[in-house]
Design an enzyme around this catalytic site. Structure first.
Site, PDB file in Angstrom:
ATOM      1  N   ASP A 315      79.887  98.539  72.538  1.00 27.50           N
ATOM      2  CA  ASP A 315      79.715  98.325  71.104  1.00 27.50           C
ATOM      3  C   ASP A 315      79.293  96.870  70.928  1.00 27.50           C
ATOM      4  O   ASP A 315      79.407  96.056  71.855  1.00 27.50           O
ATOM      5  CB  ASP A 315      81.042  98.612  70.396  1.00 27.50           C
ATOM      6  CG  ASP A 315      80.968  98.302  68.918  1.00 27.50           C
ATOM      7  OD1 ASP A 315      79.987  98.724  68.290  1.00 27.50           O
ATOM      8  OD2 ASP A 315      81.874  97.627  68.402  1.00 27.50           O
ATOM      9  N   ASP A 507      85.846  98.408  70.012  1.00 23.22           N
ATOM     10  CA  ASP A 507      87.031  97.806  69.399  1.00 23.22           C
ATOM     11  C   ASP A 507      87.480  98.449  68.104  1.00 23.22           C
ATOM     12  O   ASP A 507      88.648  98.339  67.729  1.00 23.22           O
ATOM     13  CB  ASP A 507      86.799  96.308  69.135  1.00 23.22           C
ATOM     14  CG  ASP A 507      85.894  96.063  67.940  1.00 23.22           C
ATOM     15  OD1 ASP A 507      84.891  96.794  67.806  1.00 23.22           O
ATOM     16  OD2 ASP A 507      86.181  95.159  67.139  1.00 23.22           O
ATOM     17  N   ASP A 511      84.832 103.421  66.946  1.00 19.72           N
ATOM     18  CA  ASP A 511      84.612 103.570  68.386  1.00 19.72           C
ATOM     19  C   ASP A 511      85.585 104.547  69.026  1.00 19.72           C
ATOM     20  O   ASP A 511      85.403 104.916  70.193  1.00 19.72           O
ATOM     21  CB  ASP A 511      84.742 102.209  69.094  1.00 19.72           C
ATOM     22  CG  ASP A 511      83.640 101.243  68.708  1.00 19.72           C
ATOM     23  OD1 ASP A 511      82.495 101.707  68.548  1.00 19.72           O
ATOM     24  OD2 ASP A 511      83.919 100.043  68.546  1.00 19.72           O
TER      25      ASP A 511
END
Length: 634
Positions: A315, A507, A511
């Site tokens: 990410d 995080d 996600d």
């Protein structure tokens, strides 16, 4: 193993040693027949106990190596080597005692986290009386957000909270790995698990115990302790070929010599302790070492997955970047001063929870600007915030929102992907604040290390705009970018990624699905969402991306140590069996030698507690930070 209950292992050793002494005394007193019957009866009971355990294992679909131990004990009794049969019993039960000892050593860092878990909190009875420290002790699970807690010197903070005292010093080494105490001022967040300094302080709880940082780490540790590594099952898969080879060698020795004793002499060297003990000890050591490096893994299966990872997805915001946009430029309009613009905007942003608001407030404080309280304030979701500051109406928000209030406002030119907060004061355009979220300084080094150590494919999966994502990717060394993704699209792309296994690092709450769906999911847990930590296989508890490298390196080292220990045990056992085929190793001596093989494999498996450090070679990031948001700040 043959004896399955920690409570029974040591009594079995004691009883076996006692019976062995009695048998040897009877043998010396020319009462060998009595000693033989005592040994036979005891070993028979032990064999039955072992067979019961084997049947239970088979019913659970697990075929282990206990069959070798049973055959060896029966064979030694059949040929009259009853002392050797007692030594085999002692070796099996003693092997589990060695495993317990090695396991406790390997789990030392994990267990230390559990031992330090706070259980009692001091709830202040009169929270509005700062000079009265009357408190009531309650279970930490009974603390609710809003409770004011007293934390004495050297005590562990029981739940996440906000510091009410003016200033305090905390040891956060168990959470962040930072060896030096950190100073917190009033209003700063204090994480559970931090150790208070030399002054008693007050903290207002902001989360329940189960949702606090340290308790989440403890929950992960408990899960890691109860897991079973796949390499242990891999050791089980050695059972059939190893058993077959052992029986063939023993049978060949009997056939070639014509002496049934030779069969027992070979088999006593084929006992299975090296295979059954080495792997779990190694993986406990790896889990402990990872915890010390700031990565809590949910079991040995994660270590093996990390050891074999071939693709990695990341990410962007909060993972490859800091997740804390910083102010990079103040652009006042005509008639406004830069400091005045920033002070008014930051004063209004005191009443917003948006990520850009935090960056604006931090920048104002860093410049020494005093923020003013608002006479009235309100936030329009996704658009901006309005506040009356010292009689002036200040509006901070996205371009379209401000443009609706100030017709004819020209947009501010910024670099690709920079986030802009527009400001209007008393109906006039006052200027713009430009913010950017820089790549983590260690991110490029992490990507470079993984690429240089066999991770063939690096991918960014993000919901941000493509220009922003590509700029960050170029900084950290990622060539493949998928931007503007929804959570289901992230899951789909991760599932299609080749080669496998695939690692995903993220995080936020968005996600969580892809972390759960990936082969190995790692959550940035220091500031990340609880949902991400729950869905991930491992959680990084320090605010850094570097532990990803540590986790992969530890996984590889642990798997290598575990497999090497298994092969050491097999190699030594087979070599000794070949020698025993010649008749030069008596059954009693063989049983004692096999105990040395056990000890050798256990000591080697403990090497998983130590290993070469993964060294990053960070690339120098671009001169200008690149923001995490596209052109709209709300």
């Amino acid at each position: 193993m043959a004896v399955r209950g920690v409570g029974l292992r040591y009594p079995v050793i004691a009883v076996t040693v006692l019976i062995l002494i009695v048998v040897l005394v009877l043998h010396a007193a020319d009462s060998a027949r009595v000693g033989r019957w005592i040994a036979t009866a005891y070993v028979a009971v032990f064999v039955v106990w072992t067979l019961v355990g084997m049947v239970r294992d088979v019913l659970r679909g697990h075929v282990g190596l206990d069959v070798l131990a049973v055959v060896a004990m029966v064979a030694t009794l059949a040929v009259g080597e009853y002392v050797a049969s007692l030594i085999i019993v002692l070796m099996l039960s003693g092997g589990e005692a060695l495993e317990d000892f090695a396991g406790r050593r390997a789990q030392r860092d994990l267990t230390a986290l559990l031992d330090r878990s706070p259980r009692i909190a001091h709830v202040v009875v009169h929270p509005h009386a700062p000079d009265v420290d009357e408190f009531q002790d309650v279970a930490v699970d009974d603390v609710v957000p809003g409770d004011v807690l007293l934390v004495r010197p050297a005590e562990v903070v029981p739940v996440d909270g906000v510091l009410l005292s003016d200033v305090a010093s905390f040891d956060e080494s168990s959470l962040t790995g930072e060896s030096m105490p950190v100073t917190r001022t009033a209003g700063g967040e204090v994480l559970s698990g931090a150790v208070n300094g030399t002054r008693a302080v007050r903290v207002r709880a902001i989360r329940r115990s189960a949702d606090s940082q340290y308790q989440q780490i403890v929950a992960l540790v408990r899960q890691a302790q109860t897991s079973r590594a796949p390499v242990v099952r891999l050791a089980d898969r050695f059972a059939v070929p190893f058993t077959a080879v052992s029986l063939v060698l023993a049978g060949a020795a009997w056939a070639l010599s014509g002496d049934a004793t030779r069969f027992a002499e070979v088999l006593v060297l084929a006992t299975p302790c090296p295979l059954l003990i080495a792997a779990p000890v190694a993986f406990l050591g790896g889990l402990s070492r990872a915890a010390k490096a700031g990565v809590i893994m949910k079991g040995g299966v994660v270590l093996e997955g990390l050891a074999r990872v071939r693709s990695a997805c990341f990410d962007k915001t909060g993972t490859l970047t800091q997740g804390r946009p910083d102010l990079v430029d103040v652009r006042p309009a005509a008639g406004f001063d830069a400091d005045e613009l920033l002070r008014l905007a930051a004063s209004a942003e005191q009443y917003s929870a948006h990520v850009l608001a935090d960056g604006i407030r931090r920048a104002a404080r860093a410049r020494g600007l005093e923020l003013e309280p608002a006479e009235e304030a309100g936030e329009v979701a996704t658009n901006g915030v309005t506040a009356v500051i010292t009689g002036r109406t200040v509006v901070v928000g996205k371009p379209a929102y401000i443009a609706a209030l100030v017709p004819g406002m020209d947009p501010v030119a910024v670099d690709a992907g920079q986030a802009v907060a527009y400001v209007a004061v008393d109906g006039r355009f006052a200027g713009a604040l430009v913010l950017a979220d820089a790549a983590r300084p260690e991110a490029a080094g992490v990507i470079g290390w993984l690429r240089g150590h066999g991770v063939e494919r690096m991918v960014m999966l993000t919901g941000d705009a493509l220009p922003t994502a590509e700029a960050i990717a170029a900084q950290v060394g990622i060539d493949e970018v998928h931007a503007e993704l929804l959570p289901p699209e992230k899951v789909h792309l991760a599932a299609q990624l080749r080669p496998r296994p695939t690692l995903m690092v993220g995080d936020g709450v968005n996600d969580a699905p892809v972390l759960a769906a990936s082969d190995i999911g790692i959550a940035m847990g220091a500031q990340g969402a609880t949902a991400a930590g729950d869905a991930a296989d491992a959680v990084i508890v320090v605010d850094s991306l570097s532990p990803v490298v540590d986790a992969v390196a530890i996984g590889r080292h642990t798997l290598t140590v575990a497999l090497t220990a298994i092969w050491i045990g097999i190699g030594l056992s087979v070599a000794l069996m070949v020698v025993a085929m010649t008749g030069v190793i008596p059954a009693v001596a063989g049983a004692l030698v096999q105990e040395l093989v056990d000890l050798t494999t256990i000591l080697y498996a403990l090497r998983a507690l130590r290993g070469p450090a993964a060294r990053l070679t960070p690339r120098r990031p671009a001169a200008q930070p690149v923001p995490a948001e596209p052109v709209t700040p709300r």
